[in-house]
Structure formats: C-alpha cells, structure tokens
Design a protein around this motif. Sequence first.
Motif, PDB file in Angstrom:
ATOM      1  N   PRO A 179      11.795 -30.130  -1.544  1.00  0.00           N
ATOM      2  CA  PRO A 179      10.992 -29.943  -2.768  1.00  0.00           C
ATOM      3  C   PRO A 179      10.033 -31.106  -3.016  1.00  0.00           C
ATOM      4  CG  PRO A 179      13.282 -29.363  -3.158  1.00  0.00           C
ATOM      5  CD  PRO A 179      13.243 -30.011  -1.807  1.00  0.00           C
ATOM      6  N   GLY A 180      10.449 -32.309  -2.655  1.00  0.00           N
ATOM      7  CA  GLY A 180       9.580 -33.467  -2.841  1.00  0.00           C
ATOM      8  C   GLY A 180       8.332 -33.406  -1.992  1.00  0.00           C
ATOM      9  N   GLY A 181       8.378 -32.630  -0.894  1.00  0.00           N
ATOM     10  CA  GLY A 181       7.228 -32.467  -0.022  1.00  0.00           C
ATOM     11  C   GLY A 181       6.423 -31.223  -0.340  1.00  0.00           C
ATOM     12  N   THR A 184       9.257 -24.938  -1.073  1.00  0.00           N
ATOM     13  CA  THR A 184      10.248 -24.151  -1.797  1.00  0.00           C
ATOM     14  C   THR A 184      10.852 -23.155  -0.817  1.00  0.00           C
ATOM     15  OG1 THR A 184       8.668 -22.417  -2.392  1.00  0.00           O
ATOM     16  CG2 THR A 184       8.886 -24.300  -3.927  1.00  0.00           C
ATOM     17  N   VAL A 185      11.929 -22.511  -1.214  1.00  0.00           N
ATOM     18  CA  VAL A 185      12.515 -21.470  -0.368  1.00  0.00           C
ATOM     19  C   VAL A 185      11.487 -20.391  -0.077  1.00  0.00           C
ATOM     20  CG1 VAL A 185      14.205 -19.589  -0.321  1.00  0.00           C
ATOM     21  CG2 VAL A 185      14.909 -21.877  -1.039  1.00  0.00           C
ATOM     22  N   GLY A 211      16.868 -36.325   2.705  1.00  0.00           N
ATOM     23  CA  GLY A 211      18.274 -36.404   2.340  1.00  0.00           C
ATOM     24  C   GLY A 211      18.645 -35.572   1.130  1.00  0.00           C
ATOM     25  N   GLY A 212      17.773 -34.648   0.759  1.00  0.00           N
ATOM     26  CA  GLY A 212      18.029 -33.820  -0.412  1.00  0.00           C
ATOM     27  C   GLY A 212      18.386 -32.394  -0.040  1.00  0.00           C
ATOM     28  N   THR A 213      17.819 -31.447  -0.760  1.00  0.00           N
ATOM     29  CA  THR A 213      18.086 -30.031  -0.542  1.00  0.00           C
ATOM     30  C   THR A 213      17.632 -29.600   0.848  1.00  0.00           C
ATOM     31  OG1 THR A 213      17.724 -29.632  -2.897  1.00  0.00           O
ATOM     32  CG2 THR A 213      17.637 -27.711  -1.428  1.00  0.00           C
ATOM     33  N   VAL A 214      18.495 -28.857   1.541  1.00  0.00           N
ATOM     34  CA  VAL A 214      18.149 -28.345   2.870  1.00  0.00           C
ATOM     35  C   VAL A 214      17.577 -26.940   2.693  1.00  0.00           C
ATOM     36  CG1 VAL A 214      18.960 -27.902   5.206  1.00  0.00           C
ATOM     37  CG2 VAL A 214      20.003 -29.733   3.861  1.00  0.00           C
ATOM     38  N   LEU A 215      16.276 -26.872   2.547  1.00  0.00           N
ATOM     39  CA  LEU A 215      15.631 -25.601   2.244  1.00  0.00           C
ATOM     40  C   LEU A 215      15.783 -24.590   3.364  1.00  0.00           C
ATOM     41  CD1 LEU A 215      12.340 -26.757   0.483  1.00  0.00           C
ATOM     42  CD2 LEU A 215      14.404 -25.834  -0.574  1.00  0.00           C
ATOM     43  N   ASP A 216      15.799 -25.045   4.615  1.00  0.00           N
ATOM     44  CA  ASP A 216      15.949 -24.106   5.727  1.00  0.00           C
ATOM     45  C   ASP A 216      17.277 -23.367   5.643  1.00  0.00           C
ATOM     46  OD1 ASP A 216      13.485 -24.375   7.040  1.00  0.00           O
ATOM     47  OD2 ASP A 216      14.136 -26.202   8.037  1.00  0.00           O
ATOM     48  N   ALA A 217      18.321 -24.071   5.264  1.00  0.00           N
ATOM     49  CA  ALA A 217      19.632 -23.430   5.132  1.00  0.00           C
ATOM     50  C   ALA A 217      19.611 -22.402   4.006  1.00  0.00           C
ATOM     51  CB  ALA A 217      20.703 -24.484   4.877  1.00  0.00           C
ATOM     52  N   GLU A 218      18.971 -22.754   2.900  1.00  0.00           N
ATOM     53  CA  GLU A 218      18.904 -21.829   1.770  1.00  0.00           C
ATOM     54  C   GLU A 218      18.020 -20.630   2.088  1.00  0.00           C
ATOM     55  OE1 GLU A 218      17.779 -23.675  -1.875  1.00  0.00           O
ATOM     56  OE2 GLU A 218      19.372 -25.196  -1.799  1.00  0.00           O
ATOM     57  N   ALA A 219      16.990 -20.861   2.889  1.00  0.00           N
ATOM     58  CA  ALA A 219      16.037 -19.790   3.190  1.00  0.00           C
ATOM     59  C   ALA A 219      16.490 -18.870   4.314  1.00  0.00           C
ATOM     60  CB  ALA A 219      14.680 -20.400   3.556  1.00  0.00           C
TER      61      ALA A 219
END
Length: 246
Positions: A179-181, A184-185, A211-219
């Motif tokens: 998200p910092g970059g 989003t999903v 080191g934050g949310t792993v968007l690929d895993a969520e997506a």
Amino acid sequence: MNSTRRAVLAGLLATGIAPCTAGSAVAARPRPAASLLGKEIRRLPTSRHEVALTFNAAWDESGLDTVLTELRRRRLPATFFPTGRFARAHPRAVRAMGAEHGLGNHSDTHPYFDRLTSGQREQEVRRADAAIREAARTEPLPFFRFPFSHTTPETVADVNRFGYAAIEFTVDTNGYLGPGGGMTVERVVGRAVAALAPGALIQMHVGSATGGTVLDAEALPHILDAVRANGYGVVDLRAFLVPEGT
C-alpha cells in the motif's frame, strides 16, 4: 493421466517440446527445452490458453502460508524462485515450497548481473543452488530468474552455459510494493488480468519489500478466479523440461 494433463502434453508436443512425464524412465536431472534457451523467456512457447504462476522469495515469508494454502485448495502448480540468502534464512519456507511445487534459482545475493564477471555470475548461481538444495532437500529446477529482471545477451548466455533457462515474466503484479507503494489488491489483480495471453508468466512475491501487507497473497484468489473466468488454465513449468541427453 487426467484429461487436463493429457491436453497440456498434446499442446507442448505440438510446439515441438518433449516434456517429462510422471512414471517414465528418464534421467534424474532434466534440462530446459531448447525453445527456452538462447534468449530471456517472457512468455512460454505455447498457443494454448494457459499461464504460469511464479513467486519470487527474497525478503520475508509472511505471505507464504496463504499462497500455499490457496494453491493446494485449487490443486494448482506454481514455481518459486528463492534467493540463496532467503533459503539460508528461511529453510523451512523453502522446504514447504519444494514439497509441492518447483523451485527455481533467483541468485544468491540478488545483484545486478551485468555488473559481475562471468566467474562471479557462476558463483552467484552455484551458491544459490547449494543453499536451495540444502534447505529444500530436493532437486531444484534448471530455471533462473535474474535479479531486477535485468538481462543482457551476455548474462543470458552465461546462465544458459551454467545449465539454466532464463525465465523472466510477462507481468509483475507489483504487489511487493505494498500500500505504501501505491498498490492495492484491485490493482494487483488488474495488472495480472491485463496480461492474460497464451503462455503468460505472472510474477508475484511471497513477501513484501516494505515488510507490511503481502498484497500478492491477498490478491491470489481473485487472480485465479479471473484466470478461470477468462478461459485460461495454469501450466506447470516442469512440463517444459526434457530428459538430459536428449
């Protein structure tokens, strides 16, 4: 052999590729098909509506369990590309990847290969191979993915000479930016869907650069739903191997 696998093999044979099949008497160390050598591969040589799922592992493992669970639930293959440094830091994670999926090589310390000598490039590849073998306790695949996807004809030739095909990607979902970059999903899914084409190589990551949310895993579940909805299947990169000596 189920009908899906039979169709995949038929398609590969139609492109001139002779893949390894389970139960056949072949050498223990397969090599890349000739169609994967002499250039960087950003799309697999097939006209079938199939894509390949690939995951790099160079930072943390925070999204790995989610990724493996989703792939297992759907009975789909993927190829993981850990660095040697990652394998030494997270051997259990690499073992979990290799227990169900193919393992490629993403270099030892993730440098720019064009800044290295040929000898240093080989050292990067061999050290990573040794670390992945030790962690996974299985035979890695002869597939190499360049750090930063930065290739030159000379570096590709070196990697081929070391026995590896240079497997890059058609699209990077950019989920690793988090998200910092600005990701989003929805944006991750959108990038993957926009790149759907026969033989497309989708690159994701099991961790996050921040080191934050792993968007690929969520997506991933949404990506796989879209792949299926658009009439595509998922092919295993191991189908693009041939027995050594052929």
